[in-house]
Enzyme design. Structure first.
Site, short mmCIF file in Angstrom:
data_model
loop_
_atom_site.label_atom_id
_atom_site.label_comp_id
_atom_site.label_asym_id
_atom_site.label_seq_id
_atom_site.Cartn_x
_atom_site.Cartn_y
_atom_site.Cartn_z
N ASP A 1 -22.96 1.97 52.76
CA ASP A 1 -23.35 2.80 51.62
C ASP A 1 -23.61 1.89 50.40
O ASP A 1 -22.89 0.90 50.19
CB ASP A 1 -22.18 3.77 51.33
CG ASP A 1 -22.52 4.85 50.35
OD1 ASP A 1 -23.70 5.23 50.25
OD2 ASP A 1 -21.58 5.35 49.69
N HIS A 2 -24.61 2.20 49.63
CA HIS A 2 -24.93 1.45 48.40
C HIS A 2 -24.92 -0.06 48.61
O HIS A 2 -24.23 -0.78 47.86
CB HIS A 2 -23.99 1.85 47.26
CG HIS A 2 -24.20 3.25 46.81
ND1 HIS A 2 -25.29 3.66 46.06
CD2 HIS A 2 -23.48 4.37 47.06
CE1 HIS A 2 -25.22 4.96 45.86
NE2 HIS A 2 -24.15 5.42 46.47
N HIS B 1 -21.45 10.48 41.25
CA HIS B 1 -20.26 10.10 42.02
C HIS B 1 -19.01 10.45 41.21
O HIS B 1 -19.06 10.53 39.99
CB HIS B 1 -20.26 8.59 42.30
CG HIS B 1 -21.39 8.14 43.17
ND1 HIS B 1 -22.41 7.34 42.73
CD2 HIS B 1 -21.65 8.37 44.48
CE1 HIS B 1 -23.26 7.09 43.72
NE2 HIS B 1 -22.82 7.71 44.80
N GLY B 2 -17.90 10.62 41.91
CA GLY B 2 -16.63 10.87 41.22
C GLY B 2 -16.40 12.34 40.94
O GLY B 2 -17.03 13.21 41.55
N GLY C 1 -22.64 12.07 45.80
CA GLY C 1 -21.79 12.77 44.83
C GLY C 1 -21.35 14.13 45.33
O GLY C 1 -21.29 15.10 44.56
N ASN D 1 -22.93 13.01 51.29
CA ASN D 1 -21.87 12.01 51.13
C ASN D 1 -20.64 12.59 50.43
O ASN D 1 -20.77 13.20 49.36
CB ASN D 1 -22.37 10.86 50.24
CG ASN D 1 -23.39 10.00 50.93
OD1 ASN D 1 -23.79 10.25 52.06
ND2 ASN D 1 -23.82 8.95 50.25
N ILE D 2 -19.49 12.32 51.02
CA ILE D 2 -18.22 12.71 50.41
C ILE D 2 -17.33 11.47 50.35
O ILE D 2 -17.07 10.85 51.39
CB ILE D 2 -17.49 13.79 51.26
CG1 ILE D 2 -18.37 15.02 51.49
CG2 ILE D 2 -16.15 14.16 50.62
CD1 ILE D 2 -18.58 15.91 50.29
N THR E 1 -14.94 10.68 46.94
CA THR E 1 -13.81 10.87 46.02
C THR E 1 -12.80 11.89 46.53
O THR E 1 -11.58 11.68 46.39
CB THR E 1 -14.35 11.31 44.63
OG1 THR E 1 -15.28 10.31 44.20
CG2 THR E 1 -13.25 11.45 43.61
#
Ligand code: 13P
Length: 276
Positions: free
Chosen positions: A82-83, A177-178, A206, A227-228, A230
């Site tokens: 990821d990233h 994100h977060g 996010g 995407n999960i 946090t």
């Protein structure tokens, strides 16, 4: 052996009008929890780790564990970087046997993002790995640093998809994100416009804090991977605080990651349960 290619998982999900859950992991506990949830729900899943997290969980160790878990899973599991920001890390993930990599050029000018994404696609091709890229910019970095959310320009997104031929495209539509402050206000019209001009599966970053209704709406507009991160990290941290010793903590962290995946996967849709 159930190590799967992300491209195949997303394309099949798209046919079945669902999305594949991509859960960020940082330890063996989390890997085991996510895979257990996917097996229980009999649905493919993606295990992922971001380049910014590798100081805590080095790729040569965590990546090998992710791959081993995927190979032994009873459902198809893709293993994803990821990233990815540096070509060195992306190459390392490919050498580790990751079946997909993200190149995050979202902070680069469009031309440069296109050019560098094409280089990553060329790098991934001999490995048979899929490539995800990003257009616009998802708010906050994956590791929590402040960064502005820049909504994708649909015309640029369509051009990006056509000129790169990327397998999956993260489209920033006001997501971050977060933990969100208030409810996220997602710009679904951007997806609608992009959908008219390209067929590339989209990726929603996010995911923590997005409502079930917004997930379903995003999936209907072509989000094939969600995407999960946090939610799992918070749940695992809370579980650790409630534990009595190291092994109790480890078990609780696995259960926490499993719970987060169990909660999200049915919202994203289960394999083979296409709605009429
Ligand atoms: P969250 O941390 O908001 O769930 O986002 C996950 C993500 O998009 C990882 O790239």
């Amino acid at each position: 052996m159930s190590l799967a290619n992300m491209r195949d998982l997303i394309l099949r999900a798209k046919e079945e009008r669902r999305a594949v859950g991509a859960f960020s992991v940082s330890s063996i506990d989390m890997i085991l929890g996510v895979v257990a949830a996917a097996e229980e729900l009999n649905t493919p899943v993606i295990l992922q780790v971001a380049e910014s997290r590798l100081d805590v969980s080095p790729l040569r160790v965590l990546g090998a564990a992710m791959r081993a878990a995927a190979e032994q899973a009873r459902v198809p599991v893709a293993v994803h970087l990821d990233h990815g920001v540096t070509f060195g890390c992306i190459r390392q993930a490919l050498d580790c046997g990751f079946t997909s990599v993200m190149f995050d050029g979202s902070r680069l000018p469009l031309e440069e993002n296109i050019a560098r994404t094409r280089e990553v696609i060329a790098m991934a091709r001999p490995y048979g790995a899929a490539v995800e890229a990003e257009i616009g910019s998802v708010g906050k970095t994956e590791s929590g640093e402040a960064a502005p959310a820049v909504c994708a320009d649909p015309a640029e997104g369509i051009r990006f998809a056509r000129e790169t031929g990327v397998d999956a495209l993260a489209v920033a539509i006001g997501n971050a994100h977060g933990v969100y402050v208030g409810s996220p206000n997602l710009r679904f019209e951007v997806l609608e416009e992009m959908r008219r001009g390209c067929d590339t599966p989209f990726v929603l970053h996010g995911g923590t804090g997005i409502s079930d209704d917004d997930f379903r709406r995003a999936i209907a507009l072509g989000m094939g991977k969600i995407n999960i991160a946090t939610a799992t990290f918070i749940a695992a941290y809370q579980a650790a605080q409630e534990s009595s010793d190291y092994f109790d903590m480890s078990r609780r962290m696995t259960a926490a990651a499993r719970g987060v995946a169990q909660r999200h996967i049915p919202i994203f849709g289960l394999a083979g349960q296409k709605e009429a």
